[in-house]
Scaffold this active site. Structure first.
Site, PDB file in Angstrom:
ATOM      1  N   LYS A 196       0.900  -1.264   0.125  1.00 16.22           N
ATOM      2  CA  LYS A 196      -0.104  -0.078   0.162  1.00 16.22           C
ATOM      3  C   LYS A 196       0.973   1.250   0.036  1.00 16.22           C
ATOM      4  O   LYS A 196       1.563   1.599   1.005  1.00 16.22           O
ATOM      5  CB  LYS A 196      -0.971  -0.023   1.159  1.00 16.22           C
ATOM      6  CG  LYS A 196      -2.208   0.647   1.194  1.00 16.22           C
ATOM      7  CD  LYS A 196      -2.087   2.116   0.812  1.00 16.22           C
ATOM      8  CE  LYS A 196      -2.066   3.006   1.980  1.00 16.22           C
ATOM      9  NZ  LYS A 196      -2.038   4.424   1.637  1.00 16.22           N
ATOM     10  N   GLY A 254       1.996   4.533  13.242  1.00 15.35           N
ATOM     11  CA  GLY A 254       2.431   3.196  13.575  1.00 15.35           C
ATOM     12  C   GLY A 254       2.151   2.579  14.892  1.00 15.35           C
ATOM     13  O   GLY A 254       2.085   1.232  14.871  1.00 15.35           O
ATOM     14  N   CYS A 305      12.993  10.963   7.381  1.00 14.64           N
ATOM     15  CA  CYS A 305      12.782  10.633   8.780  1.00 14.64           C
ATOM     16  C   CYS A 305      13.946  10.756   9.800  1.00 14.64           C
ATOM     17  O   CYS A 305      13.907  11.184  10.765  1.00 14.64           O
ATOM     18  CB  CYS A 305      12.291   9.137   8.892  1.00 14.64           C
ATOM     19  SG  CYS A 305      13.741   8.095   7.915  1.00 14.64           S
TER      20      CYS A 305
HETATM   21  P1  NAD Z   1       1.695   8.302   7.954  1.00 12.81           P
HETATM   22  O1  NAD Z   1       1.917   7.882   8.805  1.00 12.81           O
HETATM   23  O2  NAD Z   1       0.430   9.599   7.727  1.00 12.81           O
HETATM   24  O3  NAD Z   1       1.444   7.641   6.413  1.00 12.81           O
HETATM   25  C1  NAD Z   1       2.135   6.513   6.020  1.00 12.81           C
HETATM   26  C2  NAD Z   1       1.152   5.284   5.464  1.00 12.81           C
HETATM   27  O4  NAD Z   1       0.434   5.177   6.358  1.00 12.81           O
HETATM   28  C3  NAD Z   1       0.580   5.787   4.437  1.00 12.81           C
HETATM   29  O5  NAD Z   1       0.625   4.876   3.195  1.00 12.81           O
HETATM   30  C4  NAD Z   1      -0.845   6.182   4.902  1.00 12.81           C
HETATM   31  O6  NAD Z   1      -1.545   5.869   3.865  1.00 12.81           O
HETATM   32  C5  NAD Z   1      -0.945   5.108   5.608  1.00 12.81           C
HETATM   33  N1  NAD Z   1      -1.977   5.180   6.799  1.00 12.81           N
HETATM   34  C6  NAD Z   1      -2.448   6.445   7.280  1.00 12.81           C
HETATM   35  N2  NAD Z   1      -3.358   6.296   8.157  1.00 12.81           N
HETATM   36  C7  NAD Z   1      -3.571   4.871   8.357  1.00 12.81           C
HETATM   37  C8  NAD Z   1      -4.296   3.873   8.993  1.00 12.81           C
HETATM   38  N3  NAD Z   1      -5.172   4.473  10.048  1.00 12.81           N
HETATM   39  N4  NAD Z   1      -4.120   2.606   9.061  1.00 12.81           N
HETATM   40  C9  NAD Z   1      -3.049   2.132   8.226  1.00 12.81           C
HETATM   41  N5  NAD Z   1      -2.465   2.870   7.473  1.00 12.81           N
HETATM   42  C10 NAD Z   1      -2.399   4.215   7.435  1.00 12.81           C
HETATM   43  O7  NAD Z   1       2.981   9.246   7.465  1.00 12.81           O
HETATM   44  P2  NAD Z   1       3.561  10.052   6.244  1.00 12.81           P
HETATM   45  O8  NAD Z   1       2.895  11.538   6.635  1.00 12.81           O
HETATM   46  O9  NAD Z   1       3.034   9.424   4.929  1.00 12.81           O
HETATM   47  O10 NAD Z   1       4.962   9.951   6.388  1.00 12.81           O
HETATM   48  C11 NAD Z   1       5.677  10.840   7.012  1.00 12.81           C
HETATM   49  C12 NAD Z   1       6.382  10.150   8.381  1.00 12.81           C
HETATM   50  O11 NAD Z   1       6.885   8.968   8.033  1.00 12.81           O
HETATM   51  C13 NAD Z   1       7.243  10.847   9.226  1.00 12.81           C
HETATM   52  O12 NAD Z   1       6.866  10.811  10.515  1.00 12.81           O
HETATM   53  C14 NAD Z   1       8.493  10.116   8.885  1.00 12.81           C
HETATM   54  O13 NAD Z   1       9.535  10.385   9.781  1.00 12.81           O
HETATM   55  C15 NAD Z   1       8.168   8.706   8.736  1.00 12.81           C
HETATM   56  N6  NAD Z   1       9.129   8.010   7.901  1.00 12.81           N
HETATM   57  C16 NAD Z   1      10.063   7.105   8.721  1.00 12.81           C
HETATM   58  C17 NAD Z   1      10.911   6.467   7.858  1.00 12.81           C
HETATM   59  C18 NAD Z   1      11.826   5.450   8.737  1.00 12.81           C
HETATM   60  O14 NAD Z   1      12.381   4.715   8.110  1.00 12.81           O
HETATM   61  N7  NAD Z   1      11.923   5.462  10.028  1.00 12.81           N
HETATM   62  C19 NAD Z   1      11.251   6.891   6.631  1.00 12.81           C
HETATM   63  C20 NAD Z   1      10.304   7.594   5.937  1.00 12.81           C
HETATM   64  C21 NAD Z   1       9.402   8.495   6.745  1.00 12.81           C
END
Ligand code: NAD
Length: 497
Positions: A196, A254, A305
């Site tokens: 996804k 998460g 991140c």
């Molecule tokens: P997000 O958590 O909003 O979304 C991430 C994914 O989760 C997307 O595909 C989204 O559609 C999905 N999602 C959203 N709500 C959901 C739910 N209720 N249930 C299941 N899936 C759901 O994050 P974002 O805004 O897309 O990304 C930014 C964040 O990602 C930042 O906090 C960043 O630090 C983090 N990030 C971490 C890493 C790492 O390796 N640690 C790498 C890249 C980004």
């Protein structure tokens, strides 16, 4: 669309045909045929419509992945074949690297050059690295004692088996790379995947699925469902037939994924947010330190991140480093990533632009000094690279992830202060130390609570090095041998002979 810039014919062709998702071997518009619009972040203009999947689409994709794992022969495919398929897929990524880079640019806003040199190249290298692992996953023979059965002999061994059907959910900041970090070890170990991509950035995941079929992966081994996180993401996370969830995104989502996984005892790895410190010791050349600190935060518009979003500089060099960073930031040219003269692209969305601007405004209200930048620009979702000083450690700008080109800097006096301030944060993803005082650096490294510590570089990633977080930055690791660990189960076997 792409506005004034010419695109490669293959990119044009990809954008011009109706977008569909891959379920098994079928390219599908989704159960209900609903779509959602993607915008080009550099212009704010409409880019393309993609399917808005449903729970039913997720069910079908999981069913296909389950069938490919259990009934088809994928999970027992010989290692050599899994190796060769991954190598083939890497070759196809390389063949279409320029197209993938353009799609990443149009969809995410990052520059084509950066996408080609970093995102796509790392994907190619990572698949080749993981292809090597396919033939090197092995168990262990043990010598059991079993004192209660003294007259018997035993043969004991521990086998490694693919974990099963993997549900992979990723963020938008490195759309293809984050997907490949999950798809690579899954395909190397014999798992099947339902991927996804982020709501905003599904294009390169769809292209990856196309290339996987071309490489010869059996139908159902890789499925891609596009749609909204709270709809298809949540449906995937709660699906009872998923064996492992792997998530990259915010700590808030998460936690939801982790809780959903626990309800069904699904294996789970979480790559979450960060607020990584960049620490400059006073022996460091201030110009080199400033270039390093600026790259650590401004790369990918700060949407990394592990971005070095907190800067701690030892007092002697502080003013000089601040001046140099302001100079770098003030000279950065913002614009469309299709323009090769541009240094920084837009943020992903108007929402992200408003979020980042909101933090800058909060800094102003708290009496901070906006040393440079501090403004949003349009059309498109731009924020100028920003340096903020004069805040203390408890400020939300120091404690919370902003996820944009905003650097918050503080001076420190001795190493104890630096270590304390670096660790005084809920996150623990990465940290960099800038110094040539090896003795000092080696003493600091074990004291830093982070999954990665870089010395005289920042967010320098390699397939051999596991990546993941301490504290609120997540659970588990990606890349390196560690990745294989999280896609396999151990089975203990004891044979009385
Ligand atoms: P997000 O958590 O909003 O979304 C991430 C994914 O989760 C997307 O595909 C989204 O559609 C999905 N999602 C959203 N709500 C959901 C739910 N209720 N249930 C299941 N899936 C759901 O994050 P974002 O805004 O897309 O990304 C930014 C964040 O990602 C930042 O906090 C960043 O630090 C983090 N990030 C971490 C890493 C790492 O390796 N640690 C790498 C890249 C980004």
């Amino acid at each position: 669309m792409a506005d004034a810039f010419a695109l490669l014919p293959k990119t044009r062709e990809f954008l011009d045909r109706p977008s569909t998702m891959l379920i098994g071997e079928q390219w599908s518009a989704g159960e209900q045929g609903q779509t959602m619009a993607l915008l080009n972040p550099a212009t704010g203009n409409h880019l393309i419509d993609v399917p808005r999947g449903t729970q039913h689409d997720v069910d079908r994709a999981v069913q296909q992945a389950r069938h490919a794992f259990d009934q088809s022969s994928w999970s027992t495919t010989r290692p050599r074949e899994r190796q060769n398929l991954l190598l083939k897929l890497a070759d196809l990524l390389e063949r279409d690297a320029d197209v993938l880079a353009e799609l990443e640019c149009l969809n995410n806003g990052k520059s084509v050059q950066m996408a080609r040199a970093v995102d796509i190249q790392l994907c190619i290298d990572f698949f080749r690295y993981m292809a090597g692992w396919a033939t090197k996953i092995h168990g262990t023979v043990v010598s059991p004692s079993l004192p209660l059965m003294p007259d018997d002999q035993f043969h004991g061994y521990i086998a490694r088996e693919p974990v099963g059907v993997v549900g992979a959910i990723v963020a938008w900041n490195f759309p293809l790379l984050l997907a490949c970090w999950k798809v690579g070890p899954a395909l190397a170990t014999g798992c099947t995947v339902v991927l996804k991509p982020a709501d905003e950035t599904p294009l390169t995941a769809l292209k990856l699925a196309e290339l996987a079929l071309e490489a010869g992966y059996p139908p159902g081994v890789l499925n891609v469902i596009t749609g909204i996180g709270a709809e298809v993401g949540a449906a995937l996370a709660a699906h009872p037939d998923i064996d492992k969830l792997t998530f990259t995104g915010s700590t808030a989502v998460g936690k939801l994924i982790g809780k959903a996984a626990m309800d069904s005892m699904t294996r789970v790895t979480l790559e979450l947010g960060g607020k990584s410190p960049t620490i400059v010791l006073d022996d460091m050349d201030p110009v080199e330190a400033a270039i390093g600190a600026a790259n650590a935060i401004f790369f990918n518009q700060g949407q990394v991140c592990s971005a070095g979003s907190r800067l701690y500089v030892q007092r002697k060099q502080y003013d000089r480093v601040m001046a140099e960073i302001s100079n770098i930031a003030n000279n950065m040219k913002l614009g469309n990533g299709l323009d090769s003269s541009v240094d920084m692209g837009p943020l992903i969305s108007a929402k992200q632009q408003a979020r980042v601007s909101g933090y800058i405004d909060m800094g102003r209200e708290l009496g901070a000094d906006i040393a440079c930048g501090g403004t949003a620009e349009g059309p498109g979702f731009f924020v100028r690279p920003t340096l903020i000083t004069g805040l203390d450690q408890a400020s939300p700008l120091v404690q919370e992830e902003i996820f944009g080109p905003v650097l918050v800097a503080q001076p420190f006096d001795d190493i104890e202060d630096a270590v304390r301030m670096a660790n005084d944060n809920p996150y623990g993803l990465g940290a960099s130390i800038w110094s040539n005082n090896l003795k000092q650096v080696h003493r600091m490294i074990p004291r830093i609570k982070a999954g990665s510590v870089w010395v005289n570089c920042h967010t320098a990633l390699d397939p051999t090095l596991p990546f993941g977080g301490h504290k609120m930055s997540g659970v588990g690791r990606e890349m390196g041998e560690a990745a294989i660990e999280y896609y396999t189960e151990r089975k203990s076997v004891l044979i009385r002979i």
